[in-house]
Motif scaffolding. Structure first.
Motif, PDB file in Angstrom:
ATOM      1  N   TRP A   1      45.265 -53.606  18.533  1.00  0.00           N
ATOM      2  CA  TRP A   1      44.679 -52.995  17.330  1.00  0.00           C
ATOM      3  C   TRP A   1      45.318 -53.610  16.090  1.00  0.00           C
ATOM      4  O   TRP A   1      46.529 -53.792  16.074  1.00  0.00           O
ATOM      5  CB  TRP A   1      44.909 -51.480  17.342  1.00  0.00           C
ATOM      6  CG  TRP A   1      44.425 -50.845  16.076  1.00  0.00           C
ATOM      7  CD1 TRP A   1      45.183 -50.443  15.022  1.00  0.00           C
ATOM      8  CD2 TRP A   1      43.076 -50.603  15.704  1.00  0.00           C
ATOM      9  NE1 TRP A   1      44.385 -49.956  14.024  1.00  0.00           N
ATOM     10  CE2 TRP A   1      43.081 -50.045  14.415  1.00  0.00           C
ATOM     11  CE3 TRP A   1      41.852 -50.819  16.331  1.00  0.00           C
ATOM     12  CZ2 TRP A   1      41.919 -49.692  13.742  1.00  0.00           C
ATOM     13  CZ3 TRP A   1      40.703 -50.456  15.658  1.00  0.00           C
ATOM     14  CH2 TRP A   1      40.745 -49.893  14.381  1.00  0.00           C
ATOM     15  N   PRO A   2      44.565 -53.925  15.091  1.00  0.00           N
ATOM     16  CA  PRO A   2      43.107 -53.830  14.956  1.00  0.00           C
ATOM     17  C   PRO A   2      42.373 -55.131  15.306  1.00  0.00           C
ATOM     18  O   PRO A   2      41.165 -55.129  15.476  1.00  0.00           O
ATOM     19  CB  PRO A   2      42.912 -53.495  13.487  1.00  0.00           C
ATOM     20  CG  PRO A   2      44.030 -54.204  12.784  1.00  0.00           C
ATOM     21  CD  PRO A   2      45.202 -54.158  13.761  1.00  0.00           C
TER      22      PRO A   2
ATOM     23  N   HIS B   1      32.086 -54.383  16.344  1.00  0.00           N
ATOM     24  CA  HIS B   1      33.148 -53.373  16.421  1.00  0.00           C
ATOM     25  C   HIS B   1      32.698 -52.197  17.294  1.00  0.00           C
ATOM     26  O   HIS B   1      33.469 -51.711  18.129  1.00  0.00           O
ATOM     27  CB  HIS B   1      33.532 -52.899  15.024  1.00  0.00           C
ATOM     28  CG  HIS B   1      34.519 -51.788  15.030  1.00  0.00           C
ATOM     29  ND1 HIS B   1      35.817 -51.946  15.476  1.00  0.00           N
ATOM     30  CD2 HIS B   1      34.402 -50.487  14.665  1.00  0.00           C
ATOM     31  CE1 HIS B   1      36.456 -50.790  15.376  1.00  0.00           C
ATOM     32  NE2 HIS B   1      35.614 -49.896  14.896  1.00  0.00           N
TER      33      HIS B   1
END
Length: 158
Positions: free
Chosen positions: A75-76, A53
């Motif tokens: 996103w996400p 991430h």
């Protein structure tokens, strides 16, 4: 110009060195690969997922800052890996190396002779290089702290 030099120096220190907390590199240093994919009870992600991430988000911030045609991931889902562990040690090392290379590439943007720290990018919605530098430092710092907590829960941190 002198003020900008001081600001760039301060941002560089923030992005590359330890001050109020340890660096990302120190947070992942000597982590046994087998622990990188473990998810402690009650938590939603592994250290590997946090590392990836950080890598993906940092890459996105870097590319947004230097490439007006850059398209961010959705996103996400585009910012979090589905797999909980790296495929192998080479994948782990590659991700760590990419994080280091990309933060240095971002610092190079700050140090460029024509860097306009506070001038909004022609793309985006008012973002500028200074804002993206602070965002990058803040985001990495936040998740570095989470990595340390996970390491503590996995008994892999003094």
């Amino acid at each position: 110009m002198k003020d900008q030099t001081a600001v760039v120096h301060t941002l560089k220190e923030l992005l590359l060195n330890a001050h109020a907390h340890i660096t990302f590199a120190d947070a992942v240093k000597d982590l046994p690969l087998a622990l990188s994919g473990k998810i402690p009870d009650g938590l939603p992600y592994s250290i590997w997922q946090l590392v990836e991430h950080i890598r993906i988000s940092q890459w996105d911030i870097l590319e947004f800052s230097r490439n007006p045609q850059h398209v961010s991931p959705p996103w996400p889902a585009g910012y979090w890996p589905e797999e909980t562990a790296p495929a192998n040690e080479a994948a782990w090392k590659k991700s760590i190396r990419q994080i280091k290379e990309d933060v240095h590439a971002f610092v190079a943007l700050l140090e460029a002779p024509d860097a306009a720290l506070f001038q909004p990018f022609p793309h985006g919605s008012g973002q500028h290089l200074f804002r993206e530098a602070v965002l990058l430092a803040d985001h990495t710092s936040y998740h570095t702290g989470e990595i340390i907590v996970l390491r503590r829960l996995l008994h892999a941190w003094d």
